[in-house]
Design a protein around this motif. Sequence first.
Motif, PDB file in Angstrom:
ATOM      1  N   THR A   1      -8.492   0.058  -1.952  1.00  0.00           N
ATOM      2  CA  THR A   1      -8.005   0.435  -0.624  1.00  0.00           C
ATOM      3  C   THR A   1      -7.145   1.686  -0.692  1.00  0.00           C
ATOM      4  O   THR A   1      -7.299   2.617   0.116  1.00  0.00           O
ATOM      5  CB  THR A   1      -7.203  -0.716  -0.001  1.00  0.00           C
ATOM      6  OG1 THR A   1      -8.047  -1.877   0.101  1.00  0.00           O
ATOM      7  CG2 THR A   1      -6.700  -0.342   1.379  1.00  0.00           C
TER       8      THR A   1
ATOM      9  N   ALA B   1     -12.326  -2.245   6.013  1.00  0.00           N
ATOM     10  CA  ALA B   1     -12.547  -3.160   4.900  1.00  0.00           C
ATOM     11  C   ALA B   1     -12.004  -4.532   5.270  1.00  0.00           C
ATOM     12  O   ALA B   1     -10.951  -4.642   5.904  1.00  0.00           O
ATOM     13  CB  ALA B   1     -11.865  -2.651   3.633  1.00  0.00           C
TER      14      ALA B   1
ATOM     15  N   GLN C   1       0.820  -1.205   0.000  1.00  0.00           N
ATOM     16  CA  GLN C   1       0.000   0.000   0.000  1.00  0.00           C
ATOM     17  C   GLN C   1       0.859   1.263   0.000  1.00  0.00           C
ATOM     18  O   GLN C   1       0.547   2.246  -0.684  1.00  0.00           O
ATOM     19  CB  GLN C   1      -0.916  -0.007   1.225  1.00  0.00           C
ATOM     20  CG  GLN C   1      -1.966  -1.103   1.172  1.00  0.00           C
ATOM     21  CD  GLN C   1      -2.716  -1.212   2.476  1.00  0.00           C
ATOM     22  OE1 GLN C   1      -3.720  -0.534   2.684  1.00  0.00           O
ATOM     23  NE2 GLN C   1      -2.231  -2.057   3.366  1.00  0.00           N
TER      24      GLN C   1
ATOM     25  N   VAL D   1      -7.608  -1.957   7.487  1.00  0.00           N
ATOM     26  CA  VAL D   1      -7.617  -2.541   6.144  1.00  0.00           C
ATOM     27  C   VAL D   1      -7.253  -4.019   6.200  1.00  0.00           C
ATOM     28  O   VAL D   1      -6.549  -4.471   7.102  1.00  0.00           O
ATOM     29  CB  VAL D   1      -6.650  -1.796   5.200  1.00  0.00           C
ATOM     30  CG1 VAL D   1      -7.022  -0.320   5.111  1.00  0.00           C
ATOM     31  CG2 VAL D   1      -5.202  -1.949   5.636  1.00  0.00           C
ATOM     32  N   ASN D   2      -7.775  -4.745   5.215  1.00  0.00           N
ATOM     33  CA  ASN D   2      -7.510  -6.181   5.091  1.00  0.00           C
ATOM     34  C   ASN D   2      -7.865  -6.924   6.378  1.00  0.00           C
ATOM     35  O   ASN D   2      -7.204  -7.903   6.745  1.00  0.00           O
ATOM     36  CB  ASN D   2      -6.042  -6.444   4.736  1.00  0.00           C
ATOM     37  CG  ASN D   2      -5.881  -7.690   3.880  1.00  0.00           C
ATOM     38  OD1 ASN D   2      -6.615  -7.877   2.924  1.00  0.00           O
ATOM     39  ND2 ASN D   2      -4.930  -8.540   4.217  1.00  0.00           N
TER      40      ASN D   2
END
Length: 431
Positions: A410, A186, A72, A156-157
């Motif tokens: 994302t 997420a 990311q 995230v993830n």
Amino acid sequence: MSFSPALASYGLAVRLLAPFAGLWLKSRARKGKEDASRLEERFGRYAQARPTGAVIWFHAASVGESGVALSQIEAMAARAPSLSFLISTGTRTSAELVARRATPRVTHVYAPLDSACAVRRFLNHWRPDLGVFVESELWPNLILAAEARRMPLALVNARMSPKSLARWRRWRAAGARLLKAFAFVAAADARTAEALSDVRSAAVPMLGNLKLAAPAPRIDAAARATLSEQIGARPVWLAASTHEGEDEIALAAHATLRAKEPSALLIIAPRHPERGEAIAALAGGAPRRSRFEPIGNANVYVADTLGELGLFYALAPVSLVAGSLLPHLKGHNPIEPAKLNSAILTGPHVESFQDVFGALSAAGGAKLTPDADSIASAVLTLWRDEAARTRQLDAARAATAQGAGALETTVERLLQLAPPNATAKAAHASA
């Protein structure tokens, strides 16, 4: 905002245990589980200065989560050249990964203890403009202190085991309170998305597993050439990230293999390199990578170093992803072998990576091998049947190519939370 007995109890326990943290960390350092030269970072004290401008902070647990964070960071840096990045992790192996892969705009620190003082020093010093928590590394004091400073936060993830999700539902008030702090959440899989949506009382999207978007790790070409020369034409396989009790299973499988392929070589890469000496003794005095011992004519080689697992995946046409052969284990990440052309074998206990292994198995990209006999049979088949190995490798590559969309979505959401024109900020001295 509802009161959470679980969070209150946690806060009390941390306050009571905080005075003993130094002794605990020094004990871990003596065992090689902490970097003794950087223990002050655990208390929120840093030698590095804060970069000027906007700083995006990623908080990850270990190697797998750090890889997700770095993917990311690389994507965000390509779109927003003015951003700087901070990544906090909890293990020495993750620090090694970041040191090898990070760009000059990325600063790595060890995560602070989740005590009020350490968290306050951390936030005072770095003053992040956005905090991104990866997967399930959720420390209550760190999250709530960041929220109190009006820092935008993202999770995230998100990817949690059934047991972890059951705890979240059992401690619903605590879970709801922590999830409320995040502006964006997420999930990596449907199971986690459903459970977190229930606890948060708001829809949590299932974007897909960001681990699938991770690039193949960089391989030291010189080291690969040297080891390839030592191995020669011998058939070789890898038992990767083994835990105590799994080495014996791998060695039993190898004994069966050597009855049919006498020159066969097994490389054992323990999850915890400090176990190298014990494994070498178990294998009759096998040479060890950490001691710079050549493979020679040995039938077992112990790869007991940090940060080189990708190298051994690249050398082995077949790899057992261990941490999966015993009931108390929960599996390890199979993405690296999939992207380094090593055919994947796994035991049945892969709870922590059930979604990834499920996708691989459904596509024919991984083979279940629950015991020594099935491991030996599968390795022999994949050595001798190149067409079968190629089919399995192609299926694994296809299954692990599905993370690109999740990464794109994302990164877009994180950039929306980042300050578009953050002003420069001077480094703040540690308290």
